[in-house]
Write a protein that holds these residues in place. Structure first.
Motif, PDB file in Angstrom:
ATOM      1  N   UNK A   1       0.853  -1.186   0.000  1.00 12.63           N
ATOM      2  CA  UNK A   1       0.000   0.000   0.000  1.00 12.63           C
ATOM      3  C   UNK A   1       0.891   1.239   0.000  1.00 12.63           C
ATOM      4  N   UNK A   2       0.418   2.259  -0.677  1.00 14.07           N
ATOM      5  CA  UNK A   2       1.154   3.523  -0.762  1.00 14.07           C
ATOM      6  C   UNK A   2       0.330   4.596  -0.066  1.00 14.07           C
ATOM      7  N   UNK A   3       0.955   5.314   0.820  1.00 12.86           N
ATOM      8  CA  UNK A   3       0.240   6.324   1.604  1.00 12.86           C
ATOM      9  C   UNK A   3      -0.419   7.347   0.680  1.00 12.86           C
ATOM     10  N   UNK A   4      -1.606   7.799   1.088  1.00 11.78           N
ATOM     11  CA  UNK A   4      -2.389   8.684   0.223  1.00 11.78           C
ATOM     12  C   UNK A   4      -1.730  10.038  -0.008  1.00 11.78           C
ATOM     13  N   UNK A   5      -0.678  10.371   0.768  1.00 11.35           N
ATOM     14  CA  UNK A   5       0.012  11.644   0.534  1.00 11.35           C
ATOM     15  C   UNK A   5       0.810  11.619  -0.771  1.00 11.35           C
ATOM     16  N   UNK A   6       1.080  10.416  -1.312  1.00 12.02           N
ATOM     17  CA  UNK A   6       1.744  10.308  -2.613  1.00 12.02           C
ATOM     18  C   UNK A   6       0.667  10.247  -3.684  1.00 12.02           C
ATOM     19  N   UNK A   7       0.560  11.293  -4.461  1.00 15.45           N
ATOM     20  CA  UNK A   7      -0.529  11.382  -5.432  1.00 15.45           C
ATOM     21  C   UNK A   7      -0.205  10.690  -6.749  1.00 15.45           C
ATOM     22  N   UNK A   8       1.042  10.699  -7.150  1.00 19.28           N
ATOM     23  CA  UNK A   8       1.429  10.117  -8.437  1.00 19.28           C
ATOM     24  C   UNK A   8       2.626   9.200  -8.243  1.00 19.28           C
ATOM     25  N   UNK A   9       2.495   7.965  -8.713  1.00 18.56           N
ATOM     26  CA  UNK A   9       3.579   6.994  -8.646  1.00 18.56           C
ATOM     27  C   UNK A   9       4.106   6.776 -10.056  1.00 18.56           C
ATOM     28  N   UNK A  10       5.407   7.001 -10.243  1.00 15.03           N
ATOM     29  CA  UNK A  10       6.014   6.813 -11.559  1.00 15.03           C
ATOM     30  C   UNK A  10       6.413   5.364 -11.806  1.00 15.03           C
ATOM     31  N   UNK A  11       6.704   4.631 -10.756  1.00 13.35           N
ATOM     32  CA  UNK A  11       7.121   3.250 -10.926  1.00 13.35           C
ATOM     33  C   UNK A  11       7.313   2.574  -9.588  1.00 13.35           C
ATOM     34  N   UNK A  12       7.290   1.248  -9.596  1.00 15.31           N
ATOM     35  CA  UNK A  12       7.465   0.446  -8.390  1.00 15.31           C
ATOM     36  C   UNK A  12       8.600  -0.540  -8.635  1.00 15.31           C
ATOM     37  N   UNK A  13       9.448  -0.730  -7.638  1.00 15.33           N
ATOM     38  CA  UNK A  13      10.495  -1.746  -7.695  1.00 15.33           C
ATOM     39  C   UNK A  13      10.260  -2.737  -6.565  1.00 15.33           C
TER      40      UNK A  13
ATOM     41  N   UNK B   1       8.745   5.136  -6.854  1.00 18.10           N
ATOM     42  CA  UNK B   1       9.321   6.357  -7.413  1.00 18.10           C
ATOM     43  C   UNK B   1       8.188   7.344  -7.643  1.00 18.10           C
ATOM     44  N   UNK B   2       8.314   8.557  -7.086  1.00 21.98           N
ATOM     45  CA  UNK B   2       7.237   9.544  -7.189  1.00 21.98           C
ATOM     46  C   UNK B   2       7.848  10.929  -7.373  1.00 21.98           C
ATOM     47  N   UNK B   3       7.016  11.931  -7.301  1.00 18.40           N
ATOM     48  CA  UNK B   3       7.440  13.282  -7.689  1.00 18.40           C
ATOM     49  C   UNK B   3       8.567  13.831  -6.826  1.00 18.40           C
ATOM     50  N   UNK B   4       8.632  13.423  -5.560  1.00 17.12           N
ATOM     51  CA  UNK B   4       9.634  14.013  -4.673  1.00 17.12           C
ATOM     52  C   UNK B   4      10.785  13.054  -4.381  1.00 17.12           C
ATOM     53  N   UNK B   5      10.862  11.933  -5.085  1.00 19.62           N
ATOM     54  CA  UNK B   5      11.991  11.030  -4.886  1.00 19.62           C
ATOM     55  C   UNK B   5      11.581   9.575  -4.904  1.00 19.62           C
ATOM     56  N   UNK B   6      12.295   8.779  -4.145  1.00 16.23           N
ATOM     57  CA  UNK B   6      12.044   7.345  -4.048  1.00 16.23           C
ATOM     58  C   UNK B   6      11.788   7.004  -2.583  1.00 16.23           C
ATOM     59  N   UNK B   7      10.696   6.293  -2.314  1.00 22.44           N
ATOM     60  CA  UNK B   7      10.364   5.862  -0.955  1.00 22.44           C
ATOM     61  C   UNK B   7      10.280   4.350  -0.934  1.00 22.44           C
ATOM     62  N   UNK B   8      10.945   3.741   0.026  1.00 18.98           N
ATOM     63  CA  UNK B   8      10.950   2.286   0.159  1.00 18.98           C
ATOM     64  C   UNK B   8      10.309   1.874   1.478  1.00 18.98           C
ATOM     65  N   UNK B   9       9.751   0.698   1.457  1.00 18.07           N
ATOM     66  CA  UNK B   9       9.245   0.114   2.694  1.00 18.07           C
ATOM     67  C   UNK B   9      10.416  -0.364   3.541  1.00 18.07           C
ATOM     68  N   UNK B  10      10.138  -0.745   4.762  1.00 21.48           N
ATOM     69  CA  UNK B  10      11.157  -1.435   5.544  1.00 21.48           C
ATOM     70  C   UNK B  10      11.290  -2.861   5.008  1.00 21.48           C
ATOM     71  N   UNK B  11      12.324  -3.539   5.447  1.00 22.58           N
ATOM     72  CA  UNK B  11      12.529  -4.925   5.036  1.00 22.58           C
ATOM     73  C   UNK B  11      11.484  -5.826   5.682  1.00 22.58           C
ATOM     74  N   UNK B  12      10.892  -6.701   4.880  1.00 28.19           N
ATOM     75  CA  UNK B  12       9.939  -7.699   5.355  1.00 28.19           C
ATOM     76  C   UNK B  12      10.484  -9.089   5.056  1.00 28.19           C
ATOM     77  N   UNK B  13       9.940 -10.079   5.740  1.00 29.91           N
ATOM     78  CA  UNK B  13      10.379 -11.456   5.528  1.00 29.91           C
ATOM     79  C   UNK B  13       9.157 -12.347   5.334  1.00 29.91           C
ATOM     80  N   UNK B  14       9.287 -13.324   4.453  1.00 26.34           N
ATOM     81  CA  UNK B  14       8.293 -14.392   4.370  1.00 26.34           C
ATOM     82  C   UNK B  14       9.013 -15.724   4.305  1.00 26.34           C
ATOM     83  N   UNK B  15       8.320 -16.776   4.698  1.00 27.38           N
ATOM     84  CA  UNK B  15       8.897 -18.116   4.791  1.00 27.38           C
ATOM     85  C   UNK B  15       8.100 -19.040   3.890  1.00 27.38           C
ATOM     86  N   UNK B  16       8.792 -19.787   3.057  1.00 24.85           N
ATOM     87  CA  UNK B  16       8.105 -20.713   2.164  1.00 24.85           C
ATOM     88  C   UNK B  16       7.774 -22.009   2.892  1.00 24.85           C
ATOM     89  N   UNK B  17       6.719 -22.648   2.386  1.00 22.49           N
ATOM     90  CA  UNK B  17       6.357 -23.968   2.874  1.00 22.49           C
ATOM     91  C   UNK B  17       6.982 -25.033   1.999  1.00 22.49           C
TER      92      UNK B  17
END
Length: 697
Positions: A71-83, A149-165
């Motif tokens: 999810x992207x916080x609503x304060x970011x109005x335009x997203x140019x791309x996601x990595x 990637x948005x108008x004022x720069x690049x914002x990343x989430x914190x690191x998350x982990x998942x475990x495979x079965x």
């Protein structure tokens, strides 16, 4: 989902003191104001999910190409791309995030096993979800993040982990271990619904309970150089697992009761490296109870399976698991019945049996109980599929203080203040006489004399061993109750309270613990501070509490009497539940169970109840998805339910029209039924909900 209507409520309410009641009721029931006016979070890219599961529940992922979402916080109005960045370790991923935000993607990619840039016009960027196309390994931990990637720069989430079965192409190597237990008392009432008139006529005596068992591995020598350890475990019945005497995880009632055991059985996955650190040997132990499985057999049966995958520093893997070297004995749970309660006799405890160094020698057998080898025979029935539990597990979610209501003739009535689902936690202290007993009855109301109304005989019992330690607690392991009030009785103790408990300390002696599938609450209701708003807020609180009390692996009809996933009940609450809670993974697990039971036919309905039960019951494989689709970011459930039902468009005319289904069992195929009277769940009952389902389909 991004709409908050609080301002429109205030604006319209401010103009007139006669705001339409039906609108306020609708708002109170659905609570669509999601609190978007809160302060900006520390991460603008947040709420990362793997196959719709938030951390830490994103474990056991047994899908080769799971959906990653954010999810992207609503304060970011335009997203140019996601990595999307996926790495082998937390340090590697954190370093990659720093490189990526600094505009050095090539340096970031060198640290990762997967990096994918989603262009601006990609559908996945708009939806906030993408299917992972990296090659995953079974029983492994992966660290990932999403950067926008948005108008004022690049914002990343914190690191998350998942475990495979255990992914397709891999197989369980551990054996099933199985056995037969006994019932208590004898004779007893084997009917699973003793409140029903049929049982009263055909059965007698107290409800049957299964005597619990405890399982133990031999002391296992751990290899050197452990860097990760992932454990998969399941049971026909329920279990509580420990490694070296320490409970694994913070969940209860594992693996839940959401499937038909002959078709599918869920397994749980835990990352257990912290349990193995600084250890040279490992003792694996488990207590196993009946759940909804074992009491279906006379005598009761149980089965258990566990596999531990250990990754070593040199890149190799060691696998440990259940086999013929395990042993079993009766546990202190003398009797356990999910519907009625648990009797725990602490005099039957075996000190030290969970820890390394416990000897199963002749002296141990003489002084404790008989430990016997397990059987590696296949369980009955053999589960058709072992699947990861891809939904939030059941946890303790709330602890409530109790208040003393009355105290008469050695019987105390306690009030938890809320009608909910759970059990009581009792504080234990040293010095109680062996054989002394606590009895706790559970009910939702009191009669006119102030006595507990408990027709279902919900009762938990604890018998003191005399070896209790100060600061310890007891809770039942494999039951839960629907209750607000508790009835406390003691015997063999001085006074009418648990040993070491004074009346003025009752709050610290007994607590009401609420448990449920741990779904995230996603919305809240904010109304003006008026008398009407106060009433509506209370209504909304009651709606939420009722919903939370009926989230136990499946959406149940009630937490005390049947504890069953009646489909019509859950269908009509699906809209409210989905607006208030993150229900996606929870409902999709339930839909999978329907699919397992259908075998390309509609789920059966009780013919003698028709037409009251149709179409809400037989059509439930469609209706909850019509609520999930417009309110949550992942639209794949619509295709999932199409597979489940055979053909969504084929069922819609039957829901929407005036058909008269014969028996609710007609098959669903890819072809349109030749007449409205054929197919699933046809009925003369129409509803405003069916056109909406038709549009969604």
């Amino acid at each position: 989902r991004q709409m908050c209507i609080r301002d429109s409520i205030n604006a319209e309410y401010g103009k007139s003191q006669s705001f339409p009641m039906e609108k306020l009721l609708l708002l109170a029931m659905t609570a669509v104001c999601a609190g978007l006016e809160q302060n900006q979070p520390p991460y603008l890219v947040h709420s990362l999910r793997v196959h719709r599961l938030l951390e830490p529940d994103a474990r056991g992922i047994d899908i080769p190409r799971p959906v990653l979402s954010w999810e992207i916080h609503h304060s970011i109005s335009t997203v140019h791309g996601i990595a999307v960045l996926l790495g082998p370790s937390a340090p590697a991923l954190e370093a990659a995030i720093r490189h990526w935000t600094a505009g050095r993607p090539s340096e970031a990619s060198s640290l990762l096993v997967h990096a994918r840039q989603i262009p601006t016009d990609a559908q996945e960027a708009a939806l906030g979800a993408v299917e992972l196309d990296a090659e995953l390994s079974s029983s492994s931990s992966y660290f990932w993040a999403a950067c926008a990637s948005h108008a004022i720069g690049i914002s990343c989430s914190r690191a998350h982990v998942f475990v495979t079965g255990i992914l397709p192409g891999s197989e369980w190597t551990a054996d099933w271990i199985s056995g037969i237990s006994s019932t208590w008392p004898s004779p007893c009432n084997r009917c699973m619904a003793p409140y029903h008139s049929w049982c009263a006529k055909n059965q007698s005596g107290p409800p049957c309970g299964m005597a619990g068992v405890q399982l133990r591995s031999p002391d296992l020598l751990l290899p050197a150089g452990i860097v990760a350890a992932v454990l998969h475990v399941t049971a026909l019945g329920m279990f509580e697992l420990s490694l070296n005497g320490r409970k694994v995880g913070d969940t209860v009632l594992e693996p839940g009761f959401s499937t038909n055991f002959s078709e599918r059985l869920l397994y749980c996955t835990h990352e257990v490296y912290p349990h193995l650190q600084n250890s040279t040997h490992l003792a694996i132990s488990a207590m196993v109870g009946a759940g909804k499985y074992s009491l279906g057999y006379d005598p009761p049966r149980w089965s258990f399976r566990l596999e531990l995958s250990i990754k070593l520093h040199n890149g190799s893997t060691a696998v440990l698991g259940t086999d013929s070297d395990w042993v079993v004995s009766n546990s202190p749970i003398v009797s356990e019945n999910l519907y009625h309660g648990e009797l725990y006799n602490a005099t039957k405890e075996t000190p030290g049996w969970r820890t390394v160094g416990y000897e199963f020698n002749s002296e141990t057998l003489k002084n404790a109980r008989e430990w016997r080898p397990v059987s590696t025979a296949a369980p009955v029935p053999i589960p058709g599929v072992l699947s990861a539990m891809l939904m939030p597990p059941i946890r303790e979610t709330e602890v409530l203080a109790v208040n003393l209501v009355s105290r008469r003739g050695g019987v105390l009535i306690l009030d938890a203040g809320v009608n909910g689902a759970g059990y009581a936690r009792v504080a234990l202290t040293a010095g109680a006489a062996p054989g002394a007993e606590i009895r706790l009855g559970f009910g939702e109301v009191l009669d006119l004399n102030g006595s507990l109304v408990n027709p279902l005989r919900q009762e938990d019992r604890y018998i003191y061993s005399g070896a209790e330690l100060n600061g310890t607690h007891w809770i039942p392991k494999f039951v839960y109750h629907g209750f607000r009030y508790l009835e406390l009785k003691v015997s063999g103790l001085v006074g009418d309270l648990p040993h070491g408990c004074a009346a003025q300390q009752l709050v610290s002696c007994i607590q009401a613990v609420m448990i449920r599938s741990d779904l995230l609450q996603t919305s809240r209701l904010t109304l003006p501070g008026t008398r009407t708003a106060t009433v509506l807020s209370k209504i909304h609180t009651s709606v939420l509490q009722t919903q939370k009390s009926n989230l136990h692996s499946v959406p149940t009809d009630c937490p005390q009497r049947e504890k069953r996933g009646w489909m019509g009940d859950a269908q009509w609450s699906a809209e409210e539940a989905t607006l208030n809670m993150d229900t996606m993974a929870f409902y999709l697990n339930w839909l999978q169970t329907m699919a397992d039971m259908q075998a390309k036919r509609c789920v059966d309905t009780h013919r003698h109840f028709r037409p009251l039960m149709e179409p809400p019951y037989g059509s439930c494989c469609v209706a909850p998805v019509s609520e999930l689709h417009p309110t949550q970011f992942d639209c794949s459930p619509m295709s999932d339910v199409a597979d489940t039902a055979g053909s969504v468009p084929a069922v819609v005319p039957l829901l929407w029209g005036n058909g008269g289904g014969r028996d609710g069992q007609e098959p669903l195929s890819g072809d349109q039924p030749s007449s409205p009277s054929r197919g699933c769940s046809g009925s003369n009952t129409a509803s405003a909900k069916w056109p909406r389902i038709s549009r969604q389909a």
